[in-house]
Design a protein around this motif. Structure first.
Motif, mmCIF file in Angstrom:
data_model
loop_
_atom_site.group_PDB
_atom_site.id
_atom_site.type_symbol
_atom_site.label_atom_id
_atom_site.label_comp_id
_atom_site.label_asym_id
_atom_site.label_seq_id
_atom_site.Cartn_x
_atom_site.Cartn_y
_atom_site.Cartn_z
ATOM 1 N N VAL A 1 0.839 -1.196 0.000
ATOM 2 C CA VAL A 1 0.000 0.000 0.000
ATOM 3 C C VAL A 1 0.872 1.244 0.000
ATOM 4 N N LEU A 2 1.863 1.271 0.882
ATOM 5 C CA LEU A 2 2.745 2.436 0.963
ATOM 6 C C LEU A 2 3.662 2.548 -0.246
ATOM 7 N N ASP A 3 3.908 1.434 -0.909
ATOM 8 C CA ASP A 3 4.700 1.483 -2.141
ATOM 9 C C ASP A 3 3.992 2.243 -3.254
ATOM 10 N N ASP A 4 2.683 2.417 -3.128
ATOM 11 C CA ASP A 4 1.944 3.181 -4.136
ATOM 12 C C ASP A 4 2.221 4.678 -4.019
ATOM 13 N N VAL A 5 2.791 5.096 -2.894
ATOM 14 C CA VAL A 5 3.175 6.501 -2.766
ATOM 15 C C VAL A 5 4.347 6.756 -3.708
ATOM 16 N N PRO A 6 4.272 7.762 -4.559
ATOM 17 C CA PRO A 6 5.376 8.021 -5.489
ATOM 18 C C PRO A 6 6.695 8.221 -4.739
ATOM 19 N N ASP A 7 7.712 7.526 -5.195
ATOM 20 C CA ASP A 7 9.022 7.611 -4.551
ATOM 21 C C ASP A 7 9.786 8.801 -5.132
ATOM 22 N N PRO A 8 10.110 9.803 -4.312
ATOM 23 C CA PRO A 8 10.779 10.987 -4.835
ATOM 24 C C PRO A 8 12.274 10.801 -5.078
ATOM 25 N N ASP B 1 -3.554 10.067 1.026
ATOM 26 C CA ASP B 1 -4.551 9.237 0.343
ATOM 27 C C ASP B 1 -4.331 7.762 0.635
ATOM 28 N N ALA B 2 -3.067 7.328 0.606
ATOM 29 C CA ALA B 2 -2.774 5.920 0.877
ATOM 30 C C ALA B 2 -3.152 5.544 2.306
ATOM 31 N N VAL B 3 -2.736 6.364 3.264
ATOM 32 C CA VAL B 3 -3.023 6.088 4.671
ATOM 33 C C VAL B 3 -4.515 6.218 4.954
ATOM 34 N N GLY B 4 -5.152 7.286 4.429
ATOM 35 C CA GLY B 4 -6.567 7.499 4.680
ATOM 36 C C GLY B 4 -7.438 6.402 4.103
ATOM 37 N N THR B 5 -7.116 5.966 2.885
ATOM 38 C CA THR B 5 -7.886 4.876 2.273
ATOM 39 C C THR B 5 -7.734 3.598 3.074
ATOM 40 N N ALA C 1 -8.892 11.193 5.999
ATOM 41 C CA ALA C 1 -8.500 12.069 4.878
ATOM 42 C C ALA C 1 -7.841 13.310 5.463
ATOM 43 N N GLN C 2 -6.894 13.863 4.708
ATOM 44 C CA GLN C 2 -6.202 15.061 5.179
ATOM 45 C C GLN C 2 -5.653 15.839 3.986
ATOM 46 N N ARG C 3 -5.692 17.158 4.079
ATOM 47 C CA ARG C 3 -5.140 18.030 3.059
ATOM 48 C C ARG C 3 -4.421 19.191 3.730
ATOM 49 N N GLN C 4 -3.366 19.691 3.081
ATOM 50 C CA GLN C 4 -2.646 20.843 3.604
ATOM 51 C C GLN C 4 -3.216 22.112 2.992
ATOM 52 N N ALA D 1 -13.804 20.568 -0.410
ATOM 53 C CA ALA D 1 -14.209 19.603 -1.440
ATOM 54 C C ALA D 1 -13.107 18.597 -1.763
ATOM 55 N N PRO D 2 -11.847 19.024 -1.991
ATOM 56 C CA PRO D 2 -10.787 18.029 -2.228
ATOM 57 C C PRO D 2 -10.606 17.059 -1.065
ATOM 58 N N LEU D 3 -10.838 17.532 0.158
ATOM 59 C CA LEU D 3 -10.682 16.659 1.324
ATOM 60 C C LEU D 3 -11.669 15.502 1.286
#
Length: 397
Positions: free
Chosen positions: A38-45, A117-121, A174-177, A189-191
């Protein structure tokens, strides 16, 4: 005991039951990989060349360390250096463990939205927020903001995060900055766009009592309960003019804490078409009377709210629970500040402050789902038993 044949816990509650029986849990690599995937779906910078550790393994390490009470990137690296061979094997660290620089650079460059998104889902899929009454299918979801005060620098303001949190379990799904020169309203709305709002009552303070927000929630199949203050002057005047004196008291609750006693009295009025807010069905008046137990000073405040819930969907007692459920989410902010030292943290580089806040949300959500009511006690437990912290990541699809 043959560790390879021990039955894997089927739920977080099973895992916690084993914790309290003090059974030596095995470390199931295949199940830990479920989280890593699941966490691997986070784009690796990071650049591909020179990568020594998988991003999923690094983020899983951070999660386990925060579960154990780690408050900084340095503490996470120290936790990794002191970890057992079994835990390192689970995390697929073959020889060395990541140092502070490696972890700091990763967290500072992560895509914050992708991580949330990964953690919240993940949490939203497994979080259990039980309803209070048989047959009640509604769950409360609080939209509330929090500043990460320790992230403030001389040049920049503190990182400010808007989160959607389940009332009962205090789990952030869900969380947004918030952008530096903006506020919470555009982030609403994005949240909520990735959350299934069917059967959900969105609660929020007066800032989010916006017509567009109400339309957005109703269009998504949810309901709202929103506080009304001065930013909706005409609506508030309408609510104040309702015949409250003719309406009998419908709910009364008493709470004691923080050196004061608070009595809340609630009345509900079904509103006729013409109220200056879309989809509003009921209006609420809440009178709060706070008494300082030391000085005897009494403060009285009247708060108004509107909701799209009809009387047959939520009676006055249920509405009182939803109102209190929103205010009680402040307890999550207290836990992040006091137990995990969020406001005292000096993590300031890039997206690292937000990433650390997300990891704290994840840790608290896992602890709550496992049945812990005292988060400080839970962190002490997992600090001494990191294998139990690893077991909490065993969430099979």
């Amino acid at each position: 005991m043959n560790r390879g044949r021990v039955r894997v816990p089927s739920s977080l509650i099973d895992a916690l039951a084993r914790h309290r029986e003090d059974v030596d849990l095995p470390c199931p690599p295949s199940r830990l990989c479920t989280l890593a995937q699941v966490l691997d779906d986070v784009p690796d910078p990071r650049r591909v060349r020179g990568r020594r550790y998988r991003i999923g393994s690094l983020l899983a390490l951070c999660t386990i360390a925060v579960l154990s009470g780690a408050k900084s990137v340095t503490a996470i690296a120290r936790f990794a250096a002191d970890s057992s061979p079994e835990l390192r094997q689970c995390l697929r660290f073959t020889s060395t463990t990541p140092n502070t620089t490696t972890l700091g650079r990763l967290l500072a460059r992560l895509d914050g939205d992708a991580l949330d998104d990964a953690v919240g889902t993940w949490l939203g899929r497994y979080a259990a927020d039980p309803v209070d009454e048989p047959g009640d299918t509604l769950r409360g979801l609080a939209v509330d903001g929090k500043a990460v005060r320790g992230s403030r620098t001389d040049a920049d303001k503190a990182v400010y995060l808007l989160a959607a949190t389940l009332h009962v379990s205090q789990t952030v799904i869900a969380q947004r900055q918030i952008a530096a020169k903006s506020n919470e309203i555009p982030a609403f709305a994005p949240l909520l766009e990735r959350i299934d709002l069917r059967g959900t009552v969105v609660t929020a303070d007066a800032l989010h009592t916006q017509r567009a927000h109400a339309h957005r929630v109703i269009a998504a199949g949810g309901h709202y309960l929103l506080v009304v203050k001065g930013n909706q002057k005409k609506l508030r005047k309408q609510l104040k003019r309702l015949p409250w004196q003719e309406i009998p008291l419908q709910n009364r609750t008493t709470a004691t804490g923080h050196g004061r006693r608070e009595v809340r009295r609630l009345k509900v009025c079904t509103v006729q078409p013409g109220l200056l807010f879309p989809h509003a069905v009921q209006a609420i008046e809440i009178k709060r009377r706070r008494t300082n137990r030391k000085t005897g000073k009494v403060e009285t405040k009247t708060v108004y709210a509107v909701t799209s819930l009809a009387p047959d969907q939520a009676d006055p007692a249920r509405l009182a629970e939803l109102v209190q459920g929103h205010w009680s989410v402040e307890a999550l902010h207290h836990v992040r500040d006091v137990t995990f030292g969020e406001d005292a943290s000096r993590v300031r580089t890039g997206t690292a402050p937000r990433a650390m806040a997300t990891l704290r949300n994840l840790a608290v959500g896992l602890m709550r789902q496992a049945g812990w009511t005292n988060i400080a006690a839970a962190a002490d437990h997992y600090r001494s038993r990191p294998d139990h912290a690893t077991a909490l990541l065993d969430l099979a699809a």
